[in-house]
Design a protein around this motif. Structure first.
Motif, PDB file in Angstrom:
ATOM      1  N   LYS A  70       0.847  -1.177   0.000  1.00 54.94           N
ATOM      2  CA  LYS A  70       0.000   0.000   0.000  1.00 54.94           C
ATOM      3  C   LYS A  70       0.889   1.235   0.000  1.00 54.94           C
ATOM      4  N   ILE A  71       0.368   2.303  -0.598  1.00 49.14           N
ATOM      5  CA  ILE A  71       1.042   3.596  -0.620  1.00 49.14           C
ATOM      6  C   ILE A  71       0.137   4.593   0.082  1.00 49.14           C
ATOM      7  N   ILE A  72       0.645   5.219   1.141  1.00 51.30           N
ATOM      8  CA  ILE A  72      -0.113   6.240   1.858  1.00 51.30           C
ATOM      9  C   ILE A  72       0.463   7.601   1.466  1.00 51.30           C
ATOM     10  N   LEU A  73      -0.330   8.394   0.798  1.00 53.59           N
ATOM     11  CA  LEU A  73       0.081   9.726   0.348  1.00 53.59           C
ATOM     12  C   LEU A  73      -0.393  10.742   1.375  1.00 53.59           C
ATOM     13  N   HIS A  74       0.538  11.278   2.158  1.00 53.62           N
ATOM     14  CA  HIS A  74       0.184  12.249   3.190  1.00 53.62           C
ATOM     15  C   HIS A  74       0.110  13.631   2.557  1.00 53.62           C
ATOM     16  N   GLN A  83       3.031  13.125 -11.316  1.00 56.80           N
ATOM     17  CA  GLN A  83       3.506  12.635 -12.617  1.00 56.80           C
ATOM     18  C   GLN A  83       3.903  11.173 -12.552  1.00 56.80           C
ATOM     19  N   LEU A  84       4.561  10.786 -11.458  1.00 55.65           N
ATOM     20  CA  LEU A  84       4.959   9.384 -11.300  1.00 55.65           C
ATOM     21  C   LEU A  84       3.734   8.476 -11.221  1.00 55.65           C
ATOM     22  N   LEU A  85       2.740   8.876 -10.454  1.00 60.71           N
ATOM     23  CA  LEU A  85       1.542   8.056 -10.292  1.00 60.71           C
ATOM     24  C   LEU A  85       0.767   7.918 -11.597  1.00 60.71           C
ATOM     25  N   ILE A  86       0.783   8.958 -12.413  1.00 57.61           N
ATOM     26  CA  ILE A  86       0.089   8.895 -13.701  1.00 57.61           C
ATOM     27  C   ILE A  86       0.892   8.058 -14.696  1.00 57.61           C
ATOM     28  N   ARG A  87       2.208   8.225 -14.680  1.00 58.09           N
ATOM     29  CA  ARG A  87       3.056   7.462 -15.598  1.00 58.09           C
ATOM     30  C   ARG A  87       2.936   5.968 -15.348  1.00 58.09           C
ATOM     31  N   GLU A  88       2.816   5.596 -14.067  1.00 54.86           N
ATOM     32  CA  GLU A  88       2.661   4.181 -13.703  1.00 54.86           C
ATOM     33  C   GLU A  88       1.314   4.052 -12.993  1.00 54.86           C
ATOM     34  N   SER A  89       0.270   4.098 -13.784  1.00 52.98           N
ATOM     35  CA  SER A  89      -1.083   4.255 -13.250  1.00 52.98           C
ATOM     36  C   SER A  89      -1.524   3.092 -12.360  1.00 52.98           C
ATOM     37  N   MET A  90      -0.883   1.932 -12.498  1.00 55.05           N
ATOM     38  CA  MET A  90      -1.238   0.808 -11.627  1.00 55.05           C
ATOM     39  C   MET A  90      -0.972   1.143 -10.157  1.00 55.05           C
ATOM     40  N   LEU A  91      -0.060   2.095  -9.906  1.00 54.42           N
ATOM     41  CA  LEU A  91       0.250   2.484  -8.533  1.00 54.42           C
ATOM     42  C   LEU A  91      -0.940   3.147  -7.857  1.00 54.42           C
ATOM     43  N   LEU A  92      -1.783   3.799  -8.643  1.00 51.77           N
ATOM     44  CA  LEU A  92      -2.960   4.456  -8.065  1.00 51.77           C
ATOM     45  C   LEU A  92      -3.928   3.449  -7.462  1.00 51.77           C
ATOM     46  N   GLU A  93      -3.876   2.218  -7.933  1.00 54.52           N
ATOM     47  CA  GLU A  93      -4.793   1.191  -7.448  1.00 54.52           C
ATOM     48  C   GLU A  93      -4.444   0.707  -6.050  1.00 54.52           C
ATOM     49  N   SER A 113      -2.630  17.014 -13.808  1.00 53.66           N
ATOM     50  CA  SER A 113      -2.104  15.785 -13.189  1.00 53.66           C
ATOM     51  C   SER A 113      -2.723  15.567 -11.812  1.00 53.66           C
ATOM     52  N   ARG A 114      -2.845  16.633 -11.021  1.00 52.89           N
ATOM     53  CA  ARG A 114      -3.467  16.519  -9.701  1.00 52.89           C
ATOM     54  C   ARG A 114      -4.914  16.062  -9.828  1.00 52.89           C
ATOM     55  N   HIS A 115      -5.614  16.584 -10.796  1.00 51.02           N
ATOM     56  CA  HIS A 115      -7.006  16.189 -11.023  1.00 51.02           C
ATOM     57  C   HIS A 115      -7.092  14.688 -11.331  1.00 51.02           C
ATOM     58  N   ILE A 116      -6.184  14.191 -12.157  1.00 52.69           N
ATOM     59  CA  ILE A 116      -6.208  12.778 -12.536  1.00 52.69           C
ATOM     60  C   ILE A 116      -5.919  11.894 -11.330  1.00 52.69           C
ATOM     61  N   VAL A 117      -4.934  12.298 -10.506  1.00 56.23           N
ATOM     62  CA  VAL A 117      -4.588  11.517  -9.321  1.00 56.23           C
ATOM     63  C   VAL A 117      -5.772  11.460  -8.362  1.00 56.23           C
ATOM     64  N   ILE A 118      -6.369  12.603  -8.073  1.00 60.60           N
ATOM     65  CA  ILE A 118      -7.493  12.638  -7.140  1.00 60.60           C
ATOM     66  C   ILE A 118      -8.667  11.805  -7.657  1.00 60.60           C
ATOM     67  N   LYS A 119      -8.901  11.858  -8.935  1.00 64.23           N
ATOM     68  CA  LYS A 119     -10.010  11.090  -9.510  1.00 64.23           C
ATOM     69  C   LYS A 119      -9.804   9.586  -9.360  1.00 64.23           C
ATOM     70  N   ASN A 120      -8.564   9.135  -9.449  1.00 66.88           N
ATOM     71  CA  ASN A 120      -8.318   7.696  -9.575  1.00 66.88           C
ATOM     72  C   ASN A 120      -7.665   7.031  -8.365  1.00 66.88           C
ATOM     73  N   VAL A 121      -7.288   7.801  -7.347  1.00 73.35           N
ATOM     74  CA  VAL A 121      -6.658   7.192  -6.179  1.00 73.35           C
ATOM     75  C   VAL A 121      -7.652   6.227  -5.511  1.00 73.35           C
TER      76      VAL A 121
END
Length: 337
Positions: A70-74, A83-93, A113-121
């Motif tokens: 698990k990855i906890i984003l504080h 950018q890293l999370l979007i480039r390797e989108s499996m990490l968002l899962e 990029s922030r919008h994409i991360v928030i949508k898919n985290v």
């Protein structure tokens, strides 16, 4: 491994201590996205790692994220992490975002990029329902909501319980104005509002020890001009233990934030039986009222509305909700779901 991705902030070293005490260090790894900086109580004994170059992030951190269970984003504070999370989108899962406020309020200020991360985290970690509504509506966030107090700064411990709701014992009445040297506190509006009235035997304390120091300097200049010797800027950082002791001596908190902010300080003031003024219709306004906790509208703030004897007796509700037991149980769910 559970990987914690962090940036320097005052409640993160106590969080590491909390996890060490209640969950152990074995499966937890802590990475700060900055050059080596021991700030806000963080010390070498905390055993954290600092990463900040492109190679650090896109190679070393990427490898840690791939290995992590698990990855906890504080908070979301670094564009390179987005950018890293979007480039390797499996990490968002397998990413769980601890929602701070400044990292998502006012969507127009944040990158695509922030919008994409928030949508898919995968996980949204907060105890404030209005913040969940906000990111679902404005970002299309799809993650599961984990109701969690997040940090020990949002917890009232048994040792802090105050049964006596009398005033602080000083001849002067003490006010706390805002929580940091950030323009989101709207200090100038608070000071202007206060300056319209005649105050006697009052001290106005203004925490300005961290944040935008140029902004802090302007607030100090304006406050001293408008309020004279009653204006008491706090420019030296206090440990959380010392700050809690300081809050006990405050009579009234006055916060003018347009968004959710200063929750830990607000919770402690309410738990100590203090009167709190905040802006109506903010996320924290709805949160406190939904829990049966009495707060006051900033727009109603005036000397006539203050009473030196009466106190808001919110403590029982605050202690029941904001307990260390709840914090442990809630993080257990995040770590093990």
């Amino acid at each position: 491994m559970i990987l914690h991705v962090m940036t320097p902030e005052k409640f993160l070293s106590p969080f590491i201590d909390f996890v060490d005490k209640h969950f152990g260090r074995g499966q937890h790894k802590y990475v700060f996205i900055t050059s080596e900086k021991y700030l806000f109580g963080l010390t070498p004994s905390h055993g954290v790692e600092f990463l900040h170059t492109d190679e650090d992030i896109f190679t070393t951190l990427a490898a840690y994220m791939q290995d992590a269970r698990k990855i906890i984003l504080h908070g979301l504070w670094r564009d390179k992490i987005d950018q890293l999370l979007i480039r390797e989108s499996m990490l968002l899962e397998k990413s769980y975002w601890v929602m701070w406020g400044g990292d998502f309020y006012f969507p127009e200020r944040h990158s695509d990029s922030r919008h994409i991360v928030i949508k898919n985290v995968k996980g949204l970690v907060t105890y404030i329902p209005k913040d969940i509504e906000y990111v679902r509506e404005l970002y299309g966030a799809q993650g599961k909501h984990y109701r969690c107090l997040m940090y020990s700064s949002n917890v009232i411990h048994d040792s802090e319980i105050i049964i006596d709701h009398a005033v602080n014992g000083n001849s002067k009445m003490s006010f706390l104005l805002g929580n940091s040297a950030s323009s989101s506190n709207n200090h100038f509006e608070i000071i202007e509002k206060i300056s319209f009235y005649s105050w006697s035997n009052c001290d106005f304390y203004v925490p300005l020890s961290y944040g935008d120091l140029d902004y802090a300097s302007k607030v100090i200049s304006y406050g001293e001009r408008k309020l004279g010797d009653s204006f008491k800027p706090i420019t030296n950082y206090m440990s959380w233990d010392k700050y809690r002791s300081f809050l006990r001596a405050i009579d009234v908190g006055v916060f003018n934030h347009d968004r959710q902010q200063a929750m830990g300080v607000s919770i402690h003031l309410l738990g100590y039986g203090k009167k709190l003024y905040i802006k109506k219709n903010t996320a924290q306004w709805f949160y406190f009222l939904s829990q049966g906790i009495e707060v006051n509208d900033f727009n109603d703030f005036s000397p006539e509305g203050l009473n030196l004897i009466e106190r808001n007796c919110n403590d029982e509700i605050v202690y029941a909700i904001h307990s260390i037991e709840n914090l442990i149980a809630q993080w257990y769910e995040v770590f093990n779901d």
